[in-house]
Design a protein around this motif. Structure first.
Motif, PDB file in Angstrom:
ATOM      1  N   ASP A 198     -15.435   9.067  33.286  1.00 21.48           N
ATOM      2  CA  ASP A 198     -16.798   9.117  32.743  1.00 21.48           C
ATOM      3  C   ASP A 198     -17.576  10.276  33.367  1.00 21.48           C
ATOM      4  O   ASP A 198     -18.440  10.085  34.229  1.00 21.48           O
ATOM      5  CB  ASP A 198     -17.472   7.761  33.031  1.00 21.48           C
TER       6      ASP A 198
ATOM      7  N   ALA B 134     -24.162   2.747  21.230  1.00 19.60           N
ATOM      8  CA  ALA B 134     -23.832   3.765  22.251  1.00 19.60           C
ATOM      9  C   ALA B 134     -23.476   3.105  23.585  1.00 19.60           C
ATOM     10  O   ALA B 134     -22.546   3.558  24.264  1.00 19.60           O
ATOM     11  CB  ALA B 134     -24.999   4.727  22.418  1.00 19.60           C
TER      12      ALA B 134
ATOM     13  N   LEU C 273     -14.122   4.360  16.679  1.00 18.35           N
ATOM     14  CA  LEU C 273     -14.539   5.133  17.858  1.00 18.35           C
ATOM     15  C   LEU C 273     -13.971   4.499  19.134  1.00 18.35           C
ATOM     16  O   LEU C 273     -13.456   5.205  20.018  1.00 18.35           O
ATOM     17  CB  LEU C 273     -16.072   5.203  17.900  1.00 18.35           C
TER      18      LEU C 273
ATOM     19  N   ILE D 291     -15.494   3.663  28.129  1.00 21.63           N
ATOM     20  CA  ILE D 291     -14.820   4.800  28.787  1.00 21.63           C
ATOM     21  C   ILE D 291     -14.347   4.350  30.164  1.00 21.63           C
ATOM     22  O   ILE D 291     -15.071   3.646  30.882  1.00 21.63           O
ATOM     23  CB  ILE D 291     -15.813   5.987  28.934  1.00 21.63           C
TER      24      ILE D 291
ATOM     25  N   VAL E 180     -19.960   1.902  23.531  1.00 17.21           N
ATOM     26  CA  VAL E 180     -19.006   3.022  23.512  1.00 17.21           C
ATOM     27  C   VAL E 180     -18.883   3.613  24.921  1.00 17.21           C
ATOM     28  O   VAL E 180     -17.778   3.822  25.435  1.00 17.21           O
ATOM     29  CB  VAL E 180     -19.452   4.100  22.490  1.00 17.21           C
TER      30      VAL E 180
ATOM     31  N   VAL F 195     -16.161  14.088  22.417  1.00 15.95           N
ATOM     32  CA  VAL F 195     -16.161  13.376  21.138  1.00 15.95           C
ATOM     33  C   VAL F 195     -17.513  13.578  20.473  1.00 15.95           C
ATOM     34  O   VAL F 195     -18.557  13.277  21.064  1.00 15.95           O
ATOM     35  CB  VAL F 195     -15.903  11.864  21.363  1.00 15.95           C
TER      36      VAL F 195
ATOM     37  N   VAL G  12     -18.799  11.518  25.392  1.00 16.19           N
ATOM     38  CA  VAL G  12     -19.207  11.213  24.017  1.00 16.19           C
ATOM     39  C   VAL G  12     -20.590  11.818  23.825  1.00 16.19           C
ATOM     40  O   VAL G  12     -21.540  11.452  24.528  1.00 16.19           O
ATOM     41  CB  VAL G  12     -19.236   9.686  23.769  1.00 16.19           C
ATOM     42  N   GLN G  13     -20.684  12.781  22.910  1.00 21.27           N
ATOM     43  CA  GLN G  13     -21.957  13.480  22.726  1.00 21.27           C
ATOM     44  C   GLN G  13     -22.993  12.527  22.135  1.00 21.27           C
ATOM     45  O   GLN G  13     -22.749  11.889  21.115  1.00 21.27           O
ATOM     46  CB  GLN G  13     -21.737  14.697  21.804  1.00 21.27           C
TER      47      GLN G  13
ATOM     48  N   ILE H 288     -11.501   6.088  22.049  1.00 20.96           N
ATOM     49  CA  ILE H 288     -11.793   6.042  23.495  1.00 20.96           C
ATOM     50  C   ILE H 288     -10.599   5.414  24.231  1.00 20.96           C
ATOM     51  O   ILE H 288     -10.190   5.895  25.293  1.00 20.96           O
ATOM     52  CB  ILE H 288     -13.086   5.220  23.776  1.00 20.96           C
TER      53      ILE H 288
ATOM     54  N   LEU I  35     -25.557   9.101  19.194  1.00 22.36           N
ATOM     55  CA  LEU I  35     -24.596   8.675  18.176  1.00 22.36           C
ATOM     56  C   LEU I  35     -25.384   8.249  16.929  1.00 22.36           C
ATOM     57  O   LEU I  35     -26.551   7.859  17.046  1.00 22.36           O
ATOM     58  CB  LEU I  35     -23.777   7.496  18.701  1.00 22.36           C
TER      59      LEU I  35
END
Ligand code: NAD
Length: 296
Positions: free
Chosen positions: A119, A107, A79, A114, A110, A39, A97-98, A83, A101
């Motif tokens: 993960d 972050a 977002l 996961i 987020v 993502v 997730v890159q 997820i 953010l």
């Protein structure tokens, strides 16, 4: 120069080939392939490059790659909803997730949304806790890659004096946990450490994860030490853009026993370990035995 070069590029290529062989074998046995969802939120140019290489490596390993590129204005709720869908999708075994953010997104929230079993970055608090307590975890890719290089070079790390410079959640802290788990005597140095040079000179194993170009110089390194340079710094030299590490390669290579170059050291190991983690997540999700040598 006295130091041996630790060739992360070749080592990473070997892991990628190994992962691909496992994927092919498991595909023939189960009729399915591991799937990695990446993502990316926003237009950060460095993140776009990383996501492109992760996609290419995933496909090359025979895995399914699902890319989700979202606009910079994506809300936290949008977002989190994505997820949630990826957590529920049986074709997705790994979710990344890159980072970073955009600033308006949380972050931590987020990452902690996961499914810990998916993960593959190993950043979820459950995986952090499992690693810290010596239990089976998803281990962050960059420190896992460093550990593989160290084990390959040194065999047992038991009793070695290890100094990790940097205490980030992504590299420094999990690196220290992994070294501790392999029975090294571990010191974590950081921006407030007094007399960093003296601390570094104690190290049989020195891992630099700071983000400051060439700050570790030869006089900070013990003769014969194994030096792992995690840093990736873009600098300009003689009018040309170049990548350098946190370690001053020339002066450190003159005293160290072994050293990773930048580029071609730790960098390629990160993507190889992402593939290894995705394969591990796939095997765990199906109760299959985990391939040996690809986890910590
Ligand atoms: P970060 O900025 O989150 O953490 C840097 C750490 O360095 C901090 O803990 C800080 O205390 C410490 N530090 C800063 N100045 C210092 C000083 N003068 N003396 C001692 N310690 C100091 O960075 P990060 O995410 O851990 O990344 C570190 C480096 O590794 C960066 O160059 C990054 O690009 C690179 N990196 C490479 C890979 C890879 O695949 N090779 C992956 C992740 C990060």
């Amino acid at each position: 120069m006295t130091a041996g070069i630790i060739d992360g590029k070749t080592f990473a290529a070997r892991i990628r080939t190994e992962v691909a062989a496992h994927v092919a074998r498991l595909g023939a046995a189960t009729g399915t392939a591991p799937g990695l969802a990446v993502v990316l939120v926003g237009e950060d140019p460095a993140s776009q490059v990383y996501v492109r290489s992760k996609h290419a490596a995933t496909v090359e390993a025979g895995m399914a790659s699902f890319e989700h590129r979202l606009p910079a204005a994506t809300t936290q709720a949008e977002l989190l909803a994505l997820i949630g869908r990826l957590n529920a999708d049986p074709a997705v075994h790994g979710i990344l997730v890159q980072l970073p953010l955009p600033a308006h997104l949380n972050a931590d929230a987020v990452i902690n949304a996961i499914d810990p079993a998916k993960d593959v970055d190993g950043f979820h608090i459950s995986n952090v806790g499992l690693l810290a307590t010596g239990q089976k975890a998803m281990v962050p890719c960059t420190p896992l890659g460093c550990l593989m290089l160290l084990r390959d070079r040194l065999g047992s790390l038991a009793g070695a004096e290890a100094v990790v410079i940097g205490r980030s959640n992504i590299v420094g802290k999990p690196m220290a946990q992994l070294l501790l788990r392999d029975s090294a005597t571990v010191t974590v140095a950081h921006s407030r450490t007094r007399d960093l040079a003296a601390v570094c000179r104690r190290a049989d194993i020195l891992v630099a994860a700071v983000g400051r170009p060439e700050m570790i110089t030869g006089e900070m390194v013990k003769a014969g030490a194994t030096v792992i340079d995690v840093g990736i710094n873009r600098v300009e030299r003689d009018g040309k853009a170049r990548l350098v590490g946190d370690v001053d390669f020339a002066s450190v290579a003159a005293v160290a026993g072994a050293i990773t170059p930048v580029p071609g050291g730790v960098g390629p190991m990160t993507i190889a370990c992402l593939l290894a983690n995705t394969l591990t997540a796939f095997c765990r999700s199906r109760g299959l035995p985990e391939p040996e040598g690809l986890t910590a």
